[in-house]
Design an enzyme around this catalytic site. Structure first.
Site, PDB file in Angstrom:
ATOM      1  N   LYS A 195       0.838  -1.207   0.000  1.00  6.90           N
ATOM      2  CA  LYS A 195       0.000   0.000   0.000  1.00  6.90           C
ATOM      3  C   LYS A 195       0.880   1.266   0.000  1.00  6.90           C
ATOM      4  O   LYS A 195       2.091   1.179  -0.131  1.00  6.90           O
ATOM      5  CB  LYS A 195      -0.961  -0.052   1.193  1.00  6.90           C
ATOM      6  CG  LYS A 195      -1.796  -1.353   1.247  1.00  6.90           C
ATOM      7  CD  LYS A 195      -2.860  -1.421   0.163  1.00  6.90           C
ATOM      8  CE  LYS A 195      -3.480  -2.792  -0.073  1.00  6.90           C
ATOM      9  NZ  LYS A 195      -4.248  -3.364   1.007  1.00  6.90           N
TER      10      LYS A 195
HETATM   11  C1  LIG Z   1      -5.146  -4.462   1.533  1.00  6.88           C
HETATM   12  C2  LIG Z   1      -6.615  -4.375   1.598  1.00  6.88           C
HETATM   13  C3  LIG Z   1      -7.348  -4.612   2.774  1.00  6.88           C
HETATM   14  C4  LIG Z   1      -6.764  -5.230   4.003  1.00  6.88           C
HETATM   15  O1  LIG Z   1      -5.657  -4.674   4.498  1.00  6.88           O
HETATM   16  P1  LIG Z   1      -4.582  -5.553   5.304  1.00  6.88           P
HETATM   17  O2  LIG Z   1      -3.766  -4.486   5.937  1.00  6.88           O
HETATM   18  O3  LIG Z   1      -3.823  -6.369   4.315  1.00  6.88           O
HETATM   19  O4  LIG Z   1      -5.302  -6.378   6.316  1.00  6.88           O
HETATM   20  C5  LIG Z   1      -8.704  -4.361   2.771  1.00  6.88           C
HETATM   21  N1  LIG Z   1      -9.337  -3.950   1.669  1.00  6.88           N
HETATM   22  C6  LIG Z   1      -8.687  -3.755   0.514  1.00  6.88           C
HETATM   23  C7  LIG Z   1      -9.458  -3.282  -0.671  1.00  6.88           C
HETATM   24  C8  LIG Z   1      -7.317  -3.988   0.434  1.00  6.88           C
HETATM   25  O5  LIG Z   1      -6.680  -3.800  -0.737  1.00  6.88           O
END
Ligand SMILES: *Cc1c(COP(=O)(O)O)cnc(C)c1O
Length: 396
Positions: A195
């Protein structure tokens, strides 16, 4: 014409270029080491500092850090008071956590199909799925572009539902001149390494509502009313558990990394935009490839760069393009298998065909690599490989 690597030719790159990856520099490392040498390695001063910094970045009043974006989504559905019998409308074209967070609290996920252009949830489809049991809507800012939040929040307000924006892709994006983080009742970010900024694992919920912020803070700490550091500082041992919470805390080591990363976010967003516009310039004229659509009242944070491969134009399927690009050592990916297709959801009565627009998109989608540390050379390698693969198949 160059022989494709998948047919035994030599690949465009010698080593795999991933679709996303973190950037960690010496300042980040120093920030974490400083915490390791300090008194508090978890739930110390860095947590509140990271929460403040991230909330300030988005313009929200409060930020509450969690051990993952998924835990943060769970916190949000809990704080919203959702439970058995409640329905939660979300997008089928997302990571499973967007829907799982409804199941965690005993609520029922309901899928409303996406728009064909932006692949974000279609407000008209949401309206069709609203019932007297609808208590929340979870729009997903697909690939980094905010969903149609004004339409969705208006619908939610009319039906007494809360909006929890899944902004795991959209830290730094804007919608009608407002920053993501202030557009919904609660906004959930992820700080997983792919991210925009990372804390290893982690997530943050932003909100302007003090009562929700308090519930969110308690829920990540077993449902207990104070944390150990606050008790130590108050010279007190007393605490009470008032909700059934979890240990979803993010550590000071991780928050120190997050604070350091956040300082670099604007530069990274600019680099993501640059890569995206280079891709769009180069690929929008390529037959059979459809580049992403960003509506002009919003900006994308470009977590992903997702193109569609039109079989009717080039005669090749997404799967063939995917395999050929991987063979060229381009780390393409697919976002996402519709949630309704997964065995767990099928066992709950969901099925392919439930959301026709998302299903059709899924058969065409490919995510090209995009992350701030990509060099111009990396970007050109991706374009060379895409042209090589598409040229090989197109019979124009
Ligand atoms: C990455 C992601 C999550 C979850 O995040 P994590 O930190 O990996 O638990 C939730 N929703 C979307 C759309 C994502 O891309």
């Amino acid at each position: 014409m160059a022989k494709l690597a998948v047919d035994g030719g030599s690949p465009v790159r010698k080593t795999l270029l991933p679709y996303g990856r973190q950037s960690i520099d010496d300042d980040d490392i120093r920030a974490v080491v400083d915490v390791l040498r300090s008194d508090w390695i978890t739930t110390g001063p860095k947590v509140a500092e990271f929460e403040r910094a991230l909330a300030d970045y988005t313009g929200a009043r409060f930020g509450v850090a969690y051990s993952s974006g998924t835990a943060a989504l769970h916190g949000a559905t809990f704080a919203a008071g959702l439970g058995p019998g409640d329905e939660v409308i979300t997008s089928p074209l997302t990571f499973v956590a967007s829907a799982n967070c409804a199941l965690y609290v005993g609520a029922t996920p309901v899928f409303a199909d996406v728009r064909d252009d932006t692949l974000t949830i279609d407000a008209a489809r949401v309206a069709e799925r609203i019932t007297t049991r609808t208590r929340a809507i979870i729009p997903v800012d697909f690939a980094g572009q905010p969903a149609d939040l004004d339409e969705i929040t208006a619908l939610a307000a009319r039906h007494g539902a809360v909006v929890i924006e899944d902004a795991a892709h959209s830290l730094g994006a804007t919608y009608r001149s407002r920053r993501v983080g202030t557009l919904a009742s609660m906004t959930v970010f992820s700080t997983h390494p792919v991210k925009h900024i990372t804390t290893g694992e982690g997530g943050v919920v932003t909100t302007d509502d003090e009562r929700l912020a308090e519930r969110l803070r308690r829920f990540r700490n077993h449902g207990i009313t104070s944390d150990a550091r606050a008790r130590q500082e108050a010279g007190s041992w007393f605490y009470e558990m008032v909700d059934l919470g979890y240990n979803y805390r993010l550590s000071d080591m991780q928050c120190a990394l997050g604070i350091s990363q956040l300082r670099k976010l604007d530069g990274w967003l600019a680099r993501r935009r640059e890569i995206a516009s280079r891709y769009t310039d180069a690929l929008s004229t390529l037959a059979g490839i459809v580049t992403p659509v960003v509506r002009n009242d919003r900006t994308s944070a470009w977590h992903l760069y997702v193109v569609r491969v039109r079989r009717e134009v080039n005669g090749i399927s997404r799967d063939e393009v995917f395999r050929a690009l991987r063979a060229e050592n381009i780390g393409v990916n697919v976002h996402y298998i519709p949630v309704t297709w997964h065995p767990y959801y099928r066992a709950r009565g969901h099925h392919p065909g439930e959301c026709a627009v998302a299903d059709a998109a899924y058969s065409e989608l490919i995510s090209l690599p995009i992350f701030p540390a990509m060099t111009d050379g990396d970007v050109e390698d991706v374009l060379t490989a895409v042209r090589k693969v598409v040229d090989r198949y197109v019979r124009a």
